[in-house]
Design a protein around this motif. Sequence first.
Motif, PDB file in Angstrom:
ATOM      1  N   CYS A  31       0.858  -1.187   0.000  1.00 30.86           N
ATOM      2  CA  CYS A  31       0.000   0.000   0.000  1.00 30.86           C
ATOM      3  C   CYS A  31       0.896   1.239   0.000  1.00 30.86           C
ATOM      4  O   CYS A  31       1.629   1.475   0.972  1.00 30.86           O
ATOM      5  CB  CYS A  31      -0.923   0.001   1.221  1.00 30.86           C
ATOM      6  SG  CYS A  31      -1.914   1.500   1.360  1.00 30.86           S
ATOM      7  N   ASN A  32       0.826   2.018  -1.075  1.00 37.06           N
ATOM      8  CA  ASN A  32       1.676   3.199  -1.193  1.00 37.06           C
ATOM      9  C   ASN A  32       1.431   4.227  -0.103  1.00 37.06           C
ATOM     10  O   ASN A  32       2.366   4.772   0.470  1.00 37.06           O
ATOM     11  CB  ASN A  32       1.489   3.863  -2.561  1.00 37.06           C
ATOM     12  CG  ASN A  32       2.269   3.166  -3.648  1.00 37.06           C
ATOM     13  OD1 ASN A  32       3.386   2.712  -3.428  1.00 37.06           O
ATOM     14  ND2 ASN A  32       1.669   3.069  -4.826  1.00 37.06           N
ATOM     15  N   GLU A  33       0.147   4.505   0.162  1.00 47.74           N
ATOM     16  CA  GLU A  33      -0.174   5.547   1.138  1.00 47.74           C
ATOM     17  C   GLU A  33       0.305   5.167   2.536  1.00 47.74           C
ATOM     18  O   GLU A  33       0.904   5.977   3.247  1.00 47.74           O
ATOM     19  CB  GLU A  33      -1.682   5.842   1.162  1.00 47.74           C
ATOM     20  CG  GLU A  33      -2.201   6.473  -0.111  1.00 47.74           C
ATOM     21  CD  GLU A  33      -2.445   5.472  -1.239  1.00 47.74           C
ATOM     22  OE1 GLU A  33      -2.470   4.244  -0.978  1.00 47.74           O
ATOM     23  OE2 GLU A  33      -2.581   5.920  -2.394  1.00 47.74           O
ATOM     24  N   GLN A  34       0.023   3.932   2.952  1.00 46.37           N
ATOM     25  CA  GLN A  34       0.439   3.489   4.286  1.00 46.37           C
ATOM     26  C   GLN A  34       1.955   3.418   4.379  1.00 46.37           C
ATOM     27  O   GLN A  34       2.536   3.755   5.410  1.00 46.37           O
ATOM     28  CB  GLN A  34      -0.184   2.127   4.609  1.00 46.37           C
ATOM     29  CG  GLN A  34      -0.106   1.772   6.057  1.00 46.37           C
ATOM     30  CD  GLN A  34      -0.844   2.776   6.937  1.00 46.37           C
ATOM     31  OE1 GLN A  34      -2.015   3.045   6.732  1.00 46.37           O
ATOM     32  NE2 GLN A  34      -0.158   3.337   7.906  1.00 46.37           N
ATOM     33  N   SER A  35       2.605   3.005   3.306  1.00 45.67           N
ATOM     34  CA  SER A  35       4.065   2.943   3.285  1.00 45.67           C
ATOM     35  C   SER A  35       4.670   4.331   3.456  1.00 45.67           C
ATOM     36  O   SER A  35       5.632   4.508   4.210  1.00 45.67           O
ATOM     37  CB  SER A  35       4.551   2.324   1.972  1.00 45.67           C
ATOM     38  OG  SER A  35       4.083   1.007   1.862  1.00 45.67           O
ATOM     39  N   ALA A  36       4.095   5.304   2.783  1.00 46.93           N
ATOM     40  CA  ALA A  36       4.582   6.683   2.914  1.00 46.93           C
ATOM     41  C   ALA A  36       4.376   7.190   4.342  1.00 46.93           C
ATOM     42  O   ALA A  36       5.262   7.836   4.916  1.00 46.93           O
ATOM     43  CB  ALA A  36       3.872   7.586   1.914  1.00 46.93           C
ATOM     44  N   ASP A  37       3.208   6.889   4.918  1.00 50.48           N
ATOM     45  CA  ASP A  37       2.927   7.334   6.293  1.00 50.48           C
ATOM     46  C   ASP A  37       3.911   6.721   7.290  1.00 50.48           C
ATOM     47  O   ASP A  37       4.426   7.410   8.174  1.00 50.48           O
ATOM     48  CB  ASP A  37       1.500   6.955   6.704  1.00 50.48           C
ATOM     49  CG  ASP A  37       0.448   7.828   6.064  1.00 50.48           C
ATOM     50  OD1 ASP A  37       0.804   8.876   5.473  1.00 50.48           O
ATOM     51  OD2 ASP A  37      -0.740   7.455   6.136  1.00 50.48           O
ATOM     52  N   LEU A  38       4.167   5.425   7.153  1.00 53.10           N
ATOM     53  CA  LEU A  38       5.052   4.759   8.110  1.00 53.10           C
ATOM     54  C   LEU A  38       6.513   5.174   7.924  1.00 53.10           C
ATOM     55  O   LEU A  38       7.256   5.280   8.906  1.00 53.10           O
ATOM     56  CB  LEU A  38       4.893   3.246   8.026  1.00 53.10           C
ATOM     57  CG  LEU A  38       3.513   2.718   8.459  1.00 53.10           C
ATOM     58  CD1 LEU A  38       3.458   1.202   8.349  1.00 53.10           C
ATOM     59  CD2 LEU A  38       3.146   3.174   9.851  1.00 53.10           C
ATOM     60  N   ALA A  39       6.911   5.449   6.683  1.00 55.77           N
ATOM     61  CA  ALA A  39       8.266   5.964   6.452  1.00 55.77           C
ATOM     62  C   ALA A  39       8.397   7.334   7.123  1.00 55.77           C
ATOM     63  O   ALA A  39       9.399   7.628   7.791  1.00 55.77           O
ATOM     64  CB  ALA A  39       8.554   6.055   4.959  1.00 55.77           C
ATOM     65  N   HIS A  40       7.372   8.144   6.964  1.00 52.54           N
ATOM     66  CA  HIS A  40       7.343   9.462   7.608  1.00 52.54           C
ATOM     67  C   HIS A  40       7.441   9.308   9.132  1.00 52.54           C
ATOM     68  O   HIS A  40       8.201  10.028   9.788  1.00 52.54           O
ATOM     69  CB  HIS A  40       6.056  10.184   7.203  1.00 52.54           C
ATOM     70  CG  HIS A  40       5.903  11.541   7.780  1.00 52.54           C
ATOM     71  ND1 HIS A  40       6.616  12.623   7.322  1.00 52.54           N
ATOM     72  CD2 HIS A  40       5.128  11.987   8.789  1.00 52.54           C
ATOM     73  CE1 HIS A  40       6.281  13.685   8.028  1.00 52.54           C
ATOM     74  NE2 HIS A  40       5.382  13.331   8.926  1.00 52.54           N
ATOM     75  N   ASP A  41       6.686   8.360   9.694  1.00 54.24           N
ATOM     76  CA  ASP A  41       6.719   8.109  11.137  1.00 54.24           C
ATOM     77  C   ASP A  41       8.117   7.700  11.611  1.00 54.24           C
ATOM     78  O   ASP A  41       8.522   8.040  12.729  1.00 54.24           O
ATOM     79  CB  ASP A  41       5.717   7.024  11.524  1.00 54.24           C
ATOM     80  CG  ASP A  41       4.277   7.494  11.414  1.00 54.24           C
ATOM     81  OD1 ASP A  41       4.050   8.713  11.253  1.00 54.24           O
ATOM     82  OD2 ASP A  41       3.376   6.634  11.495  1.00 54.24           O
TER      83      ASP A  41
END
Length: 167
Positions: A31-41
Amino acid sequence: MPIATSSSDIQQLYQHHNDWLRQWFYRRLNCNEQSADLAHDTFLRLLRKPCSLSLNEPRSYLTTIAKGILISWFRRRDIEQAWLATLAEQPAVYAPSPEQRELILETLCLVSQALDSLTPDVKAAFLLAQFEGMKYRDIATRLGVAEITIKRHIKRALVACLSVMDD
């Protein structure tokens, strides 16, 4: 490369490794969106807890942080799914508002973390008492300890849960 000695170091780390980290998460979540969020986290965690490490392999360090974030994300997702299933069984008139739902979910996650910090016997005694409705003497028999030990275990678990509520 120094890690997290300053926000500019984190910015440099972000510029060099964010795409790689997003791909790391994507391979696990698809999931691109969740991956981006978790990388940000992951980078937010570095900003919140700066350290002055000098590492030859910054990706190794980022992976360690990312694994912890991923475990927390899966745990929260499991708790959220269980909470939503419980809500679905309730009449609509008892449905909490979206804000209340989020607050309750956050509290459930914090209580889960508190219980996970306890020894397995303490956690088991608490769960058997609270969710199975077992009496202390029955829990003691099941766990092979004295009833007074179960009382201490329950007290320890309740204190851990209440400390979450104080924070």
